[in-house]
Design a protein around this motif. Structure first.
Motif, mmCIF file in Angstrom:
data_model
loop_
_atom_site.group_PDB
_atom_site.id
_atom_site.type_symbol
_atom_site.label_atom_id
_atom_site.label_comp_id
_atom_site.label_asym_id
_atom_site.label_seq_id
_atom_site.Cartn_x
_atom_site.Cartn_y
_atom_site.Cartn_z
ATOM 1 N N ALA A 87 20.034 71.674 84.218
ATOM 2 C CA ALA A 87 21.149 71.731 83.263
ATOM 3 C C ALA A 87 20.659 72.047 81.852
ATOM 4 N N ALA A 88 19.396 71.734 81.556
ATOM 5 C CA ALA A 88 18.854 72.047 80.233
ATOM 6 C C ALA A 88 19.008 73.537 79.924
ATOM 7 N N LEU A 89 18.847 74.373 80.939
ATOM 8 C CA LEU A 89 18.970 75.823 80.753
ATOM 9 C C LEU A 89 20.420 76.226 80.482
ATOM 10 N N TYR A 90 21.346 75.584 81.181
ATOM 11 C CA TYR A 90 22.769 75.830 80.943
ATOM 12 C C TYR A 90 23.129 75.467 79.501
ATOM 13 N N TRP A 91 22.731 74.266 79.081
ATOM 14 C CA TRP A 91 23.084 73.803 77.741
ATOM 15 C C TRP A 91 22.386 74.625 76.668
ATOM 16 N N GLN A 92 21.160 75.055 76.923
ATOM 17 C CA GLN A 92 20.457 75.911 75.961
ATOM 18 C C GLN A 92 21.263 77.187 75.726
ATOM 19 N N LYS A 93 21.731 77.799 76.800
ATOM 20 C CA LYS A 93 22.519 79.030 76.681
ATOM 21 C C LYS A 93 23.845 78.753 75.967
ATOM 22 N N ARG A 94 24.505 77.685 76.368
ATOM 23 C CA ARG A 94 25.789 77.321 75.749
ATOM 24 C C ARG A 94 25.629 77.069 74.253
ATOM 25 N N ALA A 95 24.494 76.476 73.861
ATOM 26 C CA ALA A 95 24.234 76.177 72.452
ATOM 27 C C ALA A 95 23.792 77.414 71.664
ATOM 28 N N TRP A 113 22.621 70.603 68.715
ATOM 29 C CA TRP A 113 23.904 71.207 69.082
ATOM 30 C C TRP A 113 24.782 70.186 69.814
ATOM 31 N N HIS A 114 24.181 69.479 70.789
ATOM 32 C CA HIS A 114 24.939 68.447 71.518
ATOM 33 C C HIS A 114 25.541 67.432 70.551
ATOM 34 N N LEU A 115 24.757 66.962 69.618
ATOM 35 C CA LEU A 115 25.205 65.927 68.689
ATOM 36 C C LEU A 115 26.376 66.394 67.832
ATOM 37 N N ASN A 116 26.413 67.676 67.536
ATOM 38 C CA ASN A 116 27.440 68.220 66.651
ATOM 39 C C ASN A 116 28.588 68.902 67.380
ATOM 40 N N ASN A 117 28.441 69.141 68.667
ATOM 41 C CA ASN A 117 29.455 69.846 69.441
ATOM 42 C C ASN A 117 29.848 69.043 70.666
ATOM 43 N N SER A 118 29.227 69.334 71.779
ATOM 44 C CA SER A 118 29.570 68.680 73.037
ATOM 45 C C SER A 118 28.316 68.103 73.667
ATOM 46 N N ALA A 119 28.343 66.797 73.902
ATOM 47 C CA ALA A 119 27.207 66.123 74.535
ATOM 48 C C ALA A 119 27.167 66.475 76.018
ATOM 49 N N THR A 121 27.726 64.660 78.292
ATOM 50 C CA THR A 121 28.858 63.924 78.865
ATOM 51 C C THR A 121 30.189 64.619 78.569
ATOM 52 N N SER A 122 30.148 65.718 77.826
ATOM 53 C CA SER A 122 31.322 66.452 77.334
ATOM 54 C C SER A 122 32.055 65.725 76.210
ATOM 55 N N ARG A 123 31.522 64.614 75.752
ATOM 56 C CA ARG A 123 32.125 63.939 74.597
ATOM 57 C C ARG A 123 31.705 64.693 73.333
ATOM 58 N N SER A 124 32.555 64.652 72.323
ATOM 59 C CA SER A 124 32.272 65.404 71.103
ATOM 60 C C SER A 124 32.120 64.482 69.895
ATOM 61 N N ASN A 125 31.643 65.069 68.799
ATOM 62 C CA ASN A 125 31.478 64.357 67.520
ATOM 63 C C ASN A 125 30.564 63.141 67.605
ATOM 64 N N ILE A 126 29.543 63.209 68.431
ATOM 65 C CA ILE A 126 28.635 62.072 68.609
ATOM 66 C C ILE A 126 27.938 61.730 67.301
ATOM 67 N N LEU A 127 27.434 62.751 66.607
ATOM 68 C CA LEU A 127 26.701 62.469 65.368
ATOM 69 C C LEU A 127 27.584 61.743 64.362
ATOM 70 N N ALA A 128 28.825 62.180 64.210
ATOM 71 C CA ALA A 128 29.736 61.520 63.271
ATOM 72 C C ALA A 128 29.942 60.055 63.662
ATOM 73 N N LYS A 129 30.043 59.790 64.968
ATOM 74 C CA LYS A 129 30.235 58.415 65.437
ATOM 75 C C LYS A 129 28.985 57.572 65.172
ATOM 76 N N VAL A 130 27.812 58.164 65.398
ATOM 77 C CA VAL A 130 26.556 57.442 65.153
ATOM 78 C C VAL A 130 26.420 57.149 63.657
ATOM 79 N N GLU A 131 26.724 58.135 62.826
ATOM 80 C CA GLU A 131 26.648 57.937 61.369
ATOM 81 C C GLU A 131 27.627 56.866 60.892
ATOM 82 N N ALA A 132 28.794 56.778 61.526
ATOM 83 C CA ALA A 132 29.818 55.818 61.108
ATOM 84 C C ALA A 132 29.541 54.396 61.610
ATOM 85 N N ALA A 133 28.573 54.247 62.507
ATOM 86 C CA ALA A 133 28.267 52.919 63.055
ATOM 87 C C ALA A 133 27.883 51.961 61.931
#
Length: 186
Positions: A87-95, A113-119, A121-133
């Motif tokens: 899956a790393a190859l899939y996500w590399q291409k997607r990013a 890219w995952h942290l700022n777009n789609s993890a 897990t397909s969840r989004s905005n992870i970095l913003a959530k981590v920063e807001a913790a």
């Protein structure tokens, strides 16, 4: 020491150089420690490879394409243990990140890219959530549940590694060659 341990200060500095808080950089680094000990070539179970294309193929021989029903096969790979490993190859291409996926700097760009777009897990905005913790412990827990998709992924060990990351020297020169690398894209 495992092959990746020397990478952890660089990983921490990479995220600081991207402009995240020390709390977020530590939470991300602590999570990477628990997943792979910082070893970009680690296969789940302890072996290593620089080619994830055959890691975790489905029973029909197909690779991960983020299709419904494509789930874990128990063979993860890389810094964040993409599952299945190919899956790393899939996500590399997607990013839109070019370069050799076995290189730590390429994996870090995909993680960014995952942290700022789609993890994964397909969840989004992870970095913003981590920063807001409101605490490092909460930031680690958000990484576990949102980025890695588990509720209790050995958070105590992730948190201990995150606390340790806070003691790493801040040294932008460690990563200046990665951030400005022509193989990376944001």
């Amino acid at each position: 020491a495992p092959p990746g341990n020397d990478n952890l200060p660089m990983i921490y500095n990479y995220f600081l150089a991207k402009g995240v808080s020390t709390k977020a950089a530590a939470a991300i680094t602590g999570s990477i420690y628990q997943e792979s000990k910082g070893d970009p070539l680690l296969i789940q179970g302890g072996k290593r490879t620089s080619d994830p294309s055959k890691v975790g193929l489905y029973s029909d021989g197909s690779m991960f394409e983020n299709k419904p029903g494509q789930t874990s096969v128990g063979k993860a790979w890389g810094l964040v243990q993409w599952d299945p490993g190919n899956a790393a190859l899939y996500w590399q291409k997607r990013a839109g990140v070019s370069g050799d996926i076995s290189k730590i700097e390429v994996q870090l760009e995909v993680i960014w890219w995952h942290l700022n777009n789609s993890a994964p897990t397909s969840r989004s905005n992870i970095l913003a959530k981590v920063e807001a913790a409101d605490s490092l412990k909460s930031a680690v827990s958000i990484m576990s549940s949102n980025f890695f998709g588990c509720s209790k992924c050995m958070d105590e060990k992730r948190e201990a590694a995150a606390v340790k990351a806070l003691s790493y020297p801040v040294d932008p020169s460690i990563v200046s060659n990665i951030i400005s690398s022509p193989s990376s894209s944001n």
